[in-house]
Design an enzyme around this catalytic site. Structure first.
Site, PDB file in Angstrom:
ATOM      1  N   CYS A 185      30.246  30.039  38.089  1.00  0.00           N
ATOM      2  CA  CYS A 185      31.472  30.532  37.382  1.00  0.00           C
ATOM      3  C   CYS A 185      31.784  29.571  36.174  1.00  0.00           C
ATOM      4  CB  CYS A 185      32.737  30.361  38.265  1.00  0.00           C
ATOM      5  SG  CYS A 185      34.323  30.828  37.406  1.00  0.00           S
ATOM      6  N   THR A 274      40.707  33.921  43.586  1.00  0.00           N
ATOM      7  CA  THR A 274      39.737  33.478  42.218  1.00  0.00           C
ATOM      8  C   THR A 274      39.603  31.741  42.397  1.00  0.00           C
ATOM      9  OG1 THR A 274      41.662  33.195  40.985  1.00  0.00           O
ATOM     10  CG2 THR A 274      40.632  35.433  40.906  1.00  0.00           C
ATOM     11  N   SER A 291      42.370  28.082  35.171  1.00  0.00           N
ATOM     12  CA  SER A 291      41.291  27.004  35.134  1.00  0.00           C
ATOM     13  C   SER A 291      41.815  26.009  33.896  1.00  0.00           C
ATOM     14  CB  SER A 291      39.977  27.617  34.580  1.00  0.00           C
ATOM     15  OG  SER A 291      40.222  28.470  33.481  1.00  0.00           O
ATOM     16  N   TYR A 342      32.307  38.331  27.924  1.00  0.00           N
ATOM     17  CA  TYR A 342      32.852  39.391  29.219  1.00  0.00           C
ATOM     18  C   TYR A 342      33.332  40.677  28.591  1.00  0.00           C
ATOM     19  CZ  TYR A 342      32.308  35.713  32.588  1.00  0.00           C
ATOM     20  OH  TYR A 342      31.773  34.693  33.506  1.00  0.00           O
TER      21      TYR A 342
END
Length: 476
Positions: A185, A274, A291, A342
Protein backbone atom coordinates in the site's frame (compact mmCIF):
# COMPACT_ATOMS: atom_id res chain seq x y z
CA UNK A 1 -18.42 -32.71 -38.65
CA UNK A 2 -16.00 -35.44 -39.70
CA UNK A 3 -18.03 -38.53 -40.63
CA UNK A 4 -15.35 -40.53 -42.43
CA UNK A 5 -12.89 -42.85 -40.72
CA UNK A 6 -10.19 -41.23 -42.86
CA UNK A 7 -10.66 -37.91 -41.09
CA UNK A 8 -9.71 -36.61 -37.70
CA UNK A 9 -12.89 -36.44 -35.62
CA UNK A 10 -13.40 -33.37 -33.47
CA UNK A 11 -14.74 -34.23 -30.00
CA UNK A 12 -18.11 -32.59 -29.60
CA UNK A 13 -19.16 -30.65 -26.50
CA UNK A 14 -21.25 -32.38 -23.89
CA UNK A 15 -24.34 -33.89 -25.47
CA UNK A 16 -26.71 -32.26 -23.06
CA UNK A 17 -25.20 -28.82 -23.64
CA UNK A 18 -25.45 -29.19 -27.43
CA UNK A 19 -29.05 -30.37 -27.16
CA UNK A 20 -29.91 -27.53 -24.82
CA UNK A 21 -28.49 -25.01 -27.25
CA UNK A 22 -30.23 -26.51 -30.30
CA UNK A 23 -33.57 -26.81 -28.53
CA UNK A 24 -33.28 -23.27 -27.25
CA UNK A 25 -32.45 -21.93 -30.69
CA UNK A 26 -35.35 -23.77 -32.29
CA UNK A 27 -37.75 -22.73 -29.57
CA UNK A 28 -36.70 -19.11 -29.86
CA UNK A 29 -37.34 -19.13 -33.61
CA UNK A 30 -40.74 -20.80 -33.30
CA UNK A 31 -41.94 -18.60 -30.48
CA UNK A 32 -40.67 -15.44 -32.06
CA UNK A 33 -42.56 -16.25 -35.27
CA UNK A 34 -45.69 -16.78 -33.20
CA UNK A 35 -44.92 -13.67 -31.15
CA UNK A 36 -45.92 -15.41 -27.91
CA UNK A 37 -42.78 -15.94 -25.83
CA UNK A 38 -39.09 -15.14 -25.30
CA UNK A 39 -38.39 -18.35 -23.40
CA UNK A 40 -36.35 -19.74 -26.26
CA UNK A 41 -34.11 -16.71 -26.28
CA UNK A 42 -33.52 -17.14 -22.55
CA UNK A 43 -32.58 -20.79 -23.01
CA UNK A 44 -30.41 -19.87 -25.98
CA UNK A 45 -28.50 -17.26 -23.94
CA UNK A 46 -28.27 -19.59 -20.96
CA UNK A 47 -26.58 -22.21 -23.13
CA UNK A 48 -24.12 -19.60 -24.36
CA UNK A 49 -23.37 -18.46 -20.82
CA UNK A 50 -22.58 -22.02 -19.77
CA UNK A 51 -20.12 -22.22 -22.65
CA UNK A 52 -18.00 -19.13 -21.92
CA UNK A 53 -15.31 -20.88 -19.82
CA UNK A 54 -14.28 -22.86 -22.89
CA UNK A 55 -13.89 -19.91 -25.26
CA UNK A 56 -10.23 -19.40 -24.48
CA UNK A 57 -9.42 -23.00 -25.38
CA UNK A 58 -10.85 -22.87 -28.88
CA UNK A 59 -7.80 -21.46 -30.65
CA UNK A 60 -5.67 -24.27 -29.22
CA UNK A 61 -8.14 -27.05 -29.91
CA UNK A 62 -8.97 -25.97 -33.47
CA UNK A 63 -5.32 -26.32 -34.42
CA UNK A 64 -5.54 -30.06 -33.81
CA UNK A 65 -7.42 -30.49 -37.07
CA UNK A 66 -4.38 -29.37 -39.07
CA UNK A 67 -4.16 -32.73 -40.81
CA UNK A 68 -7.86 -33.19 -41.51
CA UNK A 69 -8.38 -32.09 -45.15
CA UNK A 70 -12.17 -32.01 -45.27
CA UNK A 71 -12.61 -30.50 -41.85
CA UNK A 72 -10.11 -27.82 -42.86
CA UNK A 73 -12.51 -26.65 -45.53
CA UNK A 74 -14.81 -25.11 -42.91
CA UNK A 75 -14.21 -21.41 -42.23
CA UNK A 76 -13.07 -21.67 -38.61
CA UNK A 77 -10.88 -24.73 -39.00
CA UNK A 78 -9.31 -23.35 -42.18
CA UNK A 79 -7.89 -20.42 -40.18
CA UNK A 80 -6.47 -22.82 -37.60
CA UNK A 81 -4.84 -24.93 -40.32
CA UNK A 82 -3.18 -21.89 -41.86
CA UNK A 83 -1.84 -20.78 -38.47
CA UNK A 84 -0.48 -24.26 -37.75
CA UNK A 85 1.07 -24.57 -41.20
CA UNK A 86 2.97 -21.32 -40.68
CA UNK A 87 4.64 -22.84 -37.66
CA UNK A 88 3.92 -19.82 -35.49
CA UNK A 89 6.09 -17.61 -37.69
CA UNK A 90 9.30 -19.36 -36.70
CA UNK A 91 10.28 -20.21 -40.25
CA UNK A 92 10.54 -23.94 -39.46
CA UNK A 93 7.66 -25.04 -41.69
CA UNK A 94 4.35 -26.81 -41.25
CA UNK A 95 5.70 -29.96 -39.58
CA UNK A 96 6.83 -28.14 -36.46
CA UNK A 97 3.58 -26.16 -36.38
CA UNK A 98 1.59 -29.38 -36.62
CA UNK A 99 3.64 -31.00 -33.85
CA UNK A 100 3.06 -27.97 -31.63
CA UNK A 101 -0.65 -28.08 -32.38
CA UNK A 102 -0.79 -31.77 -31.52
CA UNK A 103 0.34 -30.97 -27.98
CA UNK A 104 -2.16 -28.18 -27.41
CA UNK A 105 -5.16 -28.46 -25.13
CA UNK A 106 -8.69 -29.10 -26.31
CA UNK A 107 -11.99 -27.62 -25.24
CA UNK A 108 -15.64 -27.38 -26.19
CA UNK A 109 -14.74 -25.90 -29.60
CA UNK A 110 -17.64 -23.49 -29.49
CA UNK A 111 -16.89 -21.79 -32.78
CA UNK A 112 -17.28 -25.12 -34.60
CA UNK A 113 -20.93 -25.51 -33.67
CA UNK A 114 -22.29 -22.12 -32.53
CA UNK A 115 -24.23 -20.78 -35.55
CA UNK A 116 -23.32 -17.11 -35.08
CA UNK A 117 -19.80 -16.02 -34.27
CA UNK A 118 -21.04 -12.44 -34.12
CA UNK A 119 -23.58 -13.29 -31.42
CA UNK A 120 -21.00 -15.23 -29.47
CA UNK A 121 -18.42 -12.41 -29.52
CA UNK A 122 -20.93 -9.69 -28.70
CA UNK A 123 -22.36 -11.72 -25.82
CA UNK A 124 -18.94 -12.57 -24.44
CA UNK A 125 -17.90 -8.90 -24.54
CA UNK A 126 -21.09 -7.78 -22.82
CA UNK A 127 -20.81 -10.40 -20.06
CA UNK A 128 -17.10 -9.72 -19.50
CA UNK A 129 -17.46 -5.93 -19.39
CA UNK A 130 -20.47 -6.15 -17.11
CA UNK A 131 -18.63 -8.41 -14.68
CA UNK A 132 -15.59 -6.11 -14.84
CA UNK A 133 -17.64 -3.04 -13.96
CA UNK A 134 -19.53 -4.80 -11.18
CA UNK A 135 -16.35 -6.17 -9.58
CA UNK A 136 -14.43 -2.91 -9.95
CA UNK A 137 -17.27 -0.84 -8.51
CA UNK A 138 -17.15 -3.09 -5.43
CA UNK A 139 -13.41 -2.57 -5.20
CA UNK A 140 -13.42 1.14 -6.06
CA UNK A 141 -16.55 3.37 -5.87
CA UNK A 142 -17.48 4.94 -9.22
CA UNK A 143 -19.21 8.09 -10.43
CA UNK A 144 -21.91 7.92 -13.08
CA UNK A 145 -19.24 8.85 -15.64
CA UNK A 146 -17.08 5.86 -14.67
CA UNK A 147 -14.51 7.85 -12.67
CA UNK A 148 -13.00 6.50 -9.45
CA UNK A 149 -14.24 8.30 -6.33
CA UNK A 150 -11.96 7.72 -3.34
CA UNK A 151 -13.89 7.38 -0.06
CA UNK A 152 -13.16 9.95 2.64
CA UNK A 153 -11.11 8.97 5.73
CA UNK A 154 -13.13 7.55 8.60
CA UNK A 155 -11.10 8.40 11.69
CA UNK A 156 -8.67 11.22 12.38
CA UNK A 157 -6.99 13.04 15.23
CA UNK A 158 -7.09 16.48 13.59
CA UNK A 159 -3.34 16.97 13.74
CA UNK A 160 -2.37 20.55 14.54
CA UNK A 161 -1.46 22.62 11.48
CA UNK A 162 1.79 23.73 13.11
CA UNK A 163 3.15 20.18 12.97
CA UNK A 164 3.29 19.72 16.73
CA UNK A 165 1.91 16.76 18.64
CA UNK A 166 -1.76 17.55 19.43
CA UNK A 167 -2.49 18.49 23.04
CA UNK A 168 -5.63 16.34 22.85
CA UNK A 169 -3.53 13.17 22.60
CA UNK A 170 -1.58 11.59 25.49
CA UNK A 171 2.14 12.27 25.37
CA UNK A 172 4.03 9.56 23.45
CA UNK A 173 5.82 6.93 25.50
CA UNK A 174 7.28 3.54 24.53
CA UNK A 175 4.58 0.89 24.21
CA UNK A 176 1.68 3.32 23.85
CA UNK A 177 1.24 3.95 20.12
CA UNK A 178 1.17 1.24 17.48
CA UNK A 179 1.04 1.43 13.69
CA UNK A 180 -0.55 -1.20 11.40
CA UNK A 181 0.80 -1.15 7.82
CA UNK A 182 1.15 -3.29 4.70
CA UNK A 183 4.03 -3.36 2.24
CA UNK A 184 2.06 -3.04 -1.01
CA UNK A 185 0.00 0.00 0.00
CA UNK A 186 1.47 3.42 -0.97
CA UNK A 187 -0.57 5.14 1.77
CA UNK A 188 1.06 2.82 4.33
CA UNK A 189 4.44 3.41 2.72
CA UNK A 190 4.34 7.16 3.42
CA UNK A 191 3.74 6.44 7.13
CA UNK A 192 6.58 3.89 7.11
CA UNK A 193 8.94 6.43 5.55
CA UNK A 194 8.07 9.09 8.14
CA UNK A 195 8.51 6.72 11.09
CA UNK A 196 11.72 5.27 9.70
CA UNK A 197 13.32 8.66 9.06
CA UNK A 198 12.46 9.78 12.59
CA UNK A 199 13.86 6.57 14.08
CA UNK A 200 10.57 5.76 15.83
CA UNK A 201 10.34 2.05 15.08
CA UNK A 202 13.85 0.98 16.05
CA UNK A 203 13.69 2.99 19.28
CA UNK A 204 10.41 1.40 20.36
CA UNK A 205 8.62 4.73 20.70
CA UNK A 206 6.09 3.53 18.12
CA UNK A 207 5.39 -0.14 17.54
CA UNK A 208 4.67 -1.54 14.09
CA UNK A 209 2.73 -4.55 12.81
CA UNK A 210 3.06 -5.67 9.20
CA UNK A 211 -0.15 -6.87 7.57
CA UNK A 212 -0.54 -9.63 5.02
CA UNK A 213 -2.37 -8.45 1.88
CA UNK A 214 -4.67 -11.42 1.38
CA UNK A 215 -8.35 -10.66 0.60
CA UNK A 216 -9.17 -14.39 0.75
CA UNK A 217 -7.91 -14.65 4.31
CA UNK A 218 -9.36 -11.32 5.49
CA UNK A 219 -13.03 -11.26 6.46
CA UNK A 220 -13.42 -7.68 5.21
CA UNK A 221 -11.04 -5.60 3.13
CA UNK A 222 -7.70 -7.06 2.14
CA UNK A 223 -5.57 -7.05 5.30
CA UNK A 224 -4.90 -10.03 7.56
CA UNK A 225 -2.21 -11.08 10.02
CA UNK A 226 0.31 -13.77 9.20
CA UNK A 227 0.21 -15.10 12.77
CA UNK A 228 -1.99 -14.78 15.84
CA UNK A 229 1.19 -14.42 17.93
CA UNK A 230 4.85 -14.01 16.97
CA UNK A 231 8.18 -13.22 18.55
CA UNK A 232 8.73 -9.65 19.69
CA UNK A 233 12.49 -10.08 20.15
CA UNK A 234 14.60 -7.65 18.14
CA UNK A 235 16.67 -9.45 15.44
CA UNK A 236 20.44 -9.20 15.62
CA UNK A 237 20.69 -8.03 11.99
CA UNK A 238 18.24 -5.47 10.59
CA UNK A 239 18.15 -5.36 6.79
CA UNK A 240 14.77 -3.73 6.25
CA UNK A 241 11.96 -2.05 8.11
CA UNK A 242 10.14 -5.37 8.25
CA UNK A 243 12.80 -6.76 10.59
CA UNK A 244 11.59 -4.20 13.15
CA UNK A 245 7.92 -5.20 12.77
CA UNK A 246 5.83 -7.90 14.36
CA UNK A 247 3.42 -10.02 12.34
CA UNK A 248 0.48 -10.20 14.71
CA UNK A 249 -1.98 -7.94 16.49
CA UNK A 250 -0.63 -7.04 19.95
CA UNK A 251 -3.98 -5.64 21.12
CA UNK A 252 -6.59 -8.36 20.55
CA UNK A 253 -4.71 -11.16 18.81
CA UNK A 254 -7.03 -10.62 15.86
CA UNK A 255 -6.86 -12.71 12.71
CA UNK A 256 -7.28 -9.71 10.41
CA UNK A 257 -7.57 -5.94 10.47
CA UNK A 258 -11.34 -6.14 10.77
CA UNK A 259 -10.82 -7.81 14.13
CA UNK A 260 -8.77 -4.81 15.27
CA UNK A 261 -11.46 -2.35 14.14
CA UNK A 262 -14.18 -4.46 15.77
CA UNK A 263 -12.24 -4.65 19.03
CA UNK A 264 -11.61 -0.91 19.09
CA UNK A 265 -15.32 -0.22 18.53
CA UNK A 266 -16.60 -3.02 20.79
CA UNK A 267 -17.99 -4.96 17.84
CA UNK A 268 -20.05 -2.09 16.41
CA UNK A 269 -17.73 -1.10 13.54
CA UNK A 270 -19.37 -1.04 10.09
CA UNK A 271 -16.98 1.03 7.93
CA UNK A 272 -14.01 0.17 5.77
CA UNK A 273 -11.07 -1.64 7.36
CA UNK A 274 -8.17 0.38 5.96
CA UNK A 275 -4.47 0.76 6.62
CA UNK A 276 -2.41 2.54 7.81
CA UNK A 277 -3.97 2.56 11.22
CA UNK A 278 -2.45 4.28 14.28
CA UNK A 279 -3.87 3.19 17.63
CA UNK A 280 -3.39 4.00 21.30
CA UNK A 281 -2.75 0.65 22.99
CA UNK A 282 -3.26 1.98 26.51
CA UNK A 283 -6.53 3.79 25.92
CA UNK A 284 -7.59 1.15 23.34
CA UNK A 285 -8.77 3.60 20.71
CA UNK A 286 -8.11 4.67 17.15
CA UNK A 287 -5.83 7.68 16.83
CA UNK A 288 -6.08 7.99 13.03
CA UNK A 289 -6.67 5.98 9.85
CA UNK A 290 -5.77 8.89 7.54
CA UNK A 291 -2.29 8.47 6.07
CA UNK A 292 -1.54 12.18 5.60
CA UNK A 293 -2.45 12.85 9.21
CA UNK A 294 -0.36 9.93 10.45
CA UNK A 295 2.65 11.28 8.55
CA UNK A 296 2.16 14.66 10.25
CA UNK A 297 1.81 13.01 13.69
CA UNK A 298 4.90 10.82 13.28
CA UNK A 299 6.84 13.79 11.93
CA UNK A 300 6.10 15.64 15.17
CA UNK A 301 7.89 12.95 17.23
CA UNK A 302 11.56 12.43 17.92
CA UNK A 303 13.02 9.10 18.99
CA UNK A 304 14.64 9.00 22.42
CA UNK A 305 18.40 9.45 22.23
CA UNK A 306 20.41 6.29 22.82
CA UNK A 307 24.11 6.01 22.08
CA UNK A 308 26.28 8.14 19.81
CA UNK A 309 24.88 9.34 16.48
CA UNK A 310 27.48 10.19 13.91
CA UNK A 311 26.73 12.02 10.66
CA UNK A 312 22.99 11.82 11.24
CA UNK A 313 20.97 14.98 10.78
CA UNK A 314 17.71 15.52 12.62
CA UNK A 315 14.97 15.76 10.01
CA UNK A 316 12.14 18.24 10.38
CA UNK A 317 9.50 17.11 7.89
CA UNK A 318 7.38 20.26 8.30
CA UNK A 319 9.76 23.20 8.82
CA UNK A 320 8.06 26.52 9.47
CA UNK A 321 9.82 28.34 6.64
CA UNK A 322 8.54 25.89 4.02
CA UNK A 323 5.03 25.17 5.30
CA UNK A 324 3.26 27.24 2.66
CA UNK A 325 5.16 25.50 -0.15
CA UNK A 326 4.65 22.09 1.45
CA UNK A 327 0.90 22.55 1.85
CA UNK A 328 0.51 23.76 -1.74
CA UNK A 329 2.56 20.85 -3.13
CA UNK A 330 0.70 18.30 -1.00
CA UNK A 331 -2.66 19.44 -2.35
CA UNK A 332 -2.01 19.14 -6.08
CA UNK A 333 0.33 16.15 -5.82
CA UNK A 334 -2.32 14.18 -3.94
CA UNK A 335 -5.11 15.10 -6.35
CA UNK A 336 -3.25 14.66 -9.62
CA UNK A 337 -0.46 12.16 -8.86
CA UNK A 338 -1.08 10.08 -5.70
CA UNK A 339 -4.76 9.64 -6.44
CA UNK A 340 -4.34 10.29 -10.16
CA UNK A 341 -2.81 6.87 -10.84
CA UNK A 342 -5.79 5.21 -9.15
CA UNK A 343 -8.22 7.28 -11.19
CA UNK A 344 -6.52 5.89 -14.30
CA UNK A 345 -6.44 2.30 -13.09
CA UNK A 346 -9.95 2.17 -11.62
CA UNK A 347 -11.80 4.08 -14.37
CA UNK A 348 -14.59 2.03 -15.95
CA UNK A 349 -15.34 4.27 -18.92
CA UNK A 350 -13.04 5.54 -21.66
CA UNK A 351 -13.74 9.23 -21.13
CA UNK A 352 -12.99 9.06 -17.42
CA UNK A 353 -9.73 7.23 -18.07
CA UNK A 354 -8.53 9.65 -20.74
CA UNK A 355 -9.24 12.67 -18.56
CA UNK A 356 -7.39 11.15 -15.58
CA UNK A 357 -4.44 10.02 -17.71
CA UNK A 358 -3.96 13.45 -19.25
CA UNK A 359 -4.11 15.18 -15.87
CA UNK A 360 -1.62 12.70 -14.41
CA UNK A 361 1.06 13.26 -17.04
CA UNK A 362 0.51 17.01 -17.02
CA UNK A 363 1.22 16.89 -13.27
CA UNK A 364 4.32 14.75 -13.79
CA UNK A 365 5.62 17.20 -16.37
CA UNK A 366 5.04 20.03 -13.90
CA UNK A 367 6.85 18.09 -11.20
CA UNK A 368 9.76 17.27 -13.52
CA UNK A 369 10.13 20.97 -14.35
CA UNK A 370 10.10 21.88 -10.63
CA UNK A 371 12.82 19.35 -9.83
CA UNK A 372 15.01 20.72 -12.61
CA UNK A 373 15.79 23.70 -10.38
CA UNK A 374 15.09 22.25 -6.92
CA UNK A 375 16.73 19.36 -5.12
CA UNK A 376 13.50 18.35 -3.41
CA UNK A 377 9.81 19.01 -3.96
CA UNK A 378 9.46 22.03 -1.66
CA UNK A 379 12.99 23.39 -1.92
CA UNK A 380 16.47 22.47 -0.76
CA UNK A 381 15.27 20.35 2.17
CA UNK A 382 13.62 16.93 2.28
CA UNK A 383 10.14 17.47 3.72
CA UNK A 384 6.73 15.95 4.17
CA UNK A 385 5.98 16.73 0.51
CA UNK A 386 8.74 14.31 -0.56
CA UNK A 387 7.47 11.68 1.86
CA UNK A 388 4.01 11.83 0.32
CA UNK A 389 5.26 11.73 -3.28
CA UNK A 390 7.86 8.98 -2.96
CA UNK A 391 5.56 5.90 -2.66
CA UNK A 392 3.78 6.73 -5.91
CA UNK A 393 6.95 7.42 -7.91
CA UNK A 394 8.68 4.30 -6.54
CA UNK A 395 5.78 2.16 -7.85
CA UNK A 396 5.14 4.03 -11.08
CA UNK A 397 7.18 2.14 -13.68
CA UNK A 398 6.69 -1.28 -12.11
CA UNK A 399 2.93 -1.16 -11.52
CA UNK A 400 1.08 2.00 -12.46
CA UNK A 401 2.57 2.37 -15.95
CA UNK A 402 1.41 -1.13 -16.86
CA UNK A 403 -1.43 -2.38 -14.67
CA UNK A 404 -3.06 1.05 -14.27
CA UNK A 405 -2.51 2.02 -17.93
CA UNK A 406 -0.38 5.09 -17.07
CA UNK A 407 2.55 4.13 -19.29
CA UNK A 408 2.38 6.71 -22.07
CA UNK A 409 5.56 7.99 -20.39
CA UNK A 410 7.68 6.37 -17.69
CA UNK A 411 9.84 7.89 -14.97
CA UNK A 412 13.07 6.20 -16.02
CA UNK A 413 12.74 7.09 -19.72
CA UNK A 414 10.83 10.38 -19.89
CA UNK A 415 11.10 12.28 -16.60
CA UNK A 416 14.82 12.66 -15.99
CA UNK A 417 14.57 15.08 -13.07
CA UNK A 418 12.02 12.95 -11.25
CA UNK A 419 14.25 9.94 -11.84
CA UNK A 420 17.26 11.80 -10.43
CA UNK A 421 15.21 12.74 -7.38
CA UNK A 422 14.09 9.12 -6.97
CA UNK A 423 17.66 7.85 -7.13
CA UNK A 424 18.78 10.30 -4.44
CA UNK A 425 16.13 8.99 -2.10
CA UNK A 426 17.98 5.67 -1.84
CA UNK A 427 20.81 7.04 0.28
CA UNK A 428 18.67 9.25 2.49
CA UNK A 429 18.75 8.29 6.18
CA UNK A 430 17.32 9.95 9.24
CA UNK A 431 17.53 9.08 12.93
CA UNK A 432 17.12 5.42 12.01
CA UNK A 433 19.95 3.41 10.53
CA UNK A 434 18.01 2.19 7.49
CA UNK A 435 18.03 3.92 4.10
CA UNK A 436 14.74 4.56 2.35
CA UNK A 437 15.44 1.69 -0.03
CA UNK A 438 14.75 -0.62 2.94
CA UNK A 439 11.18 0.65 3.39
CA UNK A 440 9.72 -1.11 0.34
CA UNK A 441 9.82 -4.61 -1.12
CA UNK A 442 8.80 -3.71 -4.67
CA UNK A 443 8.78 -7.29 -5.96
CA UNK A 444 6.28 -8.34 -3.29
CA UNK A 445 4.25 -5.17 -3.82
CA UNK A 446 4.04 -5.80 -7.55
CA UNK A 447 2.92 -9.38 -6.94
CA UNK A 448 0.18 -8.08 -4.66
CA UNK A 449 -1.10 -5.59 -7.24
CA UNK A 450 -1.18 -8.09 -10.09
CA UNK A 451 -2.75 -10.94 -8.14
CA UNK A 452 -5.11 -9.22 -5.70
CA UNK A 453 -6.52 -6.61 -8.08
CA UNK A 454 -7.86 -9.45 -10.20
CA UNK A 455 -10.52 -7.44 -12.10
CA UNK A 456 -7.60 -5.57 -13.70
CA UNK A 457 -5.53 -8.71 -14.30
CA UNK A 458 -7.77 -11.80 -14.43
CA UNK A 459 -4.94 -14.02 -15.70
CA UNK A 460 -2.94 -13.45 -12.51
CA UNK A 461 0.28 -13.27 -14.54
CA UNK A 462 2.90 -11.02 -12.94
CA UNK A 463 5.21 -9.36 -15.51
CA UNK A 464 8.92 -8.89 -15.07
CA UNK A 465 9.90 -5.65 -13.39
CA UNK A 466 11.98 -3.08 -15.25
CA UNK A 467 15.61 -3.73 -14.31
CA UNK A 468 16.06 -0.18 -13.05
CA UNK A 469 13.15 -0.63 -10.64
CA UNK A 470 13.94 -4.13 -9.37
CA UNK A 471 15.11 -2.88 -5.98
CA UNK A 472 12.17 -0.55 -5.49
CA UNK A 473 14.31 2.57 -5.36
CA UNK A 474 16.96 2.46 -8.12
CA UNK A 475 20.62 2.98 -7.26
CA UNK A 476 22.21 6.35 -8.03
Amino acid sequence: RARSSRLVKIPAPRTELRELFVRGRGLSRAKNRAGTSRMGIRVHWFALALSFPALHAHAHSAARVARAPLVARTGIARVAVRCAAKGGGTGTGGDEGARAAAGSRGGLRLLEWVPSQQLLVLTAKWVWRTLFRVMLSELAPQSDAGAYMRPTPQAGANAAPDGRWPASLPHPEPGRYHLYVGNACPWCHRAIIAGSLKGLFGSGLVGISVLLDDPQKASRGGWAFEHRTSSTAMPTEIASIWDLAIRHDPLFGAADLRGVYDGLSEGSYTGRCTAPLLVDLKDVRIVSSESAEIVRLLGALDAPSSGPRVNVAVIDLYPEALRTAIDAANEWIYTEVNNGVYQCGFATQQGAYEQAEQKLHAALERLDAMLASSKFVAGAQFTEADVRLLPTIARFDGMYATLFRCGRKTVRADYSNIHRWLCEMRALRGLGSLPLSATLDLVAAQRSYYTNLFPLNPSGIVPALPESAADGLPPP
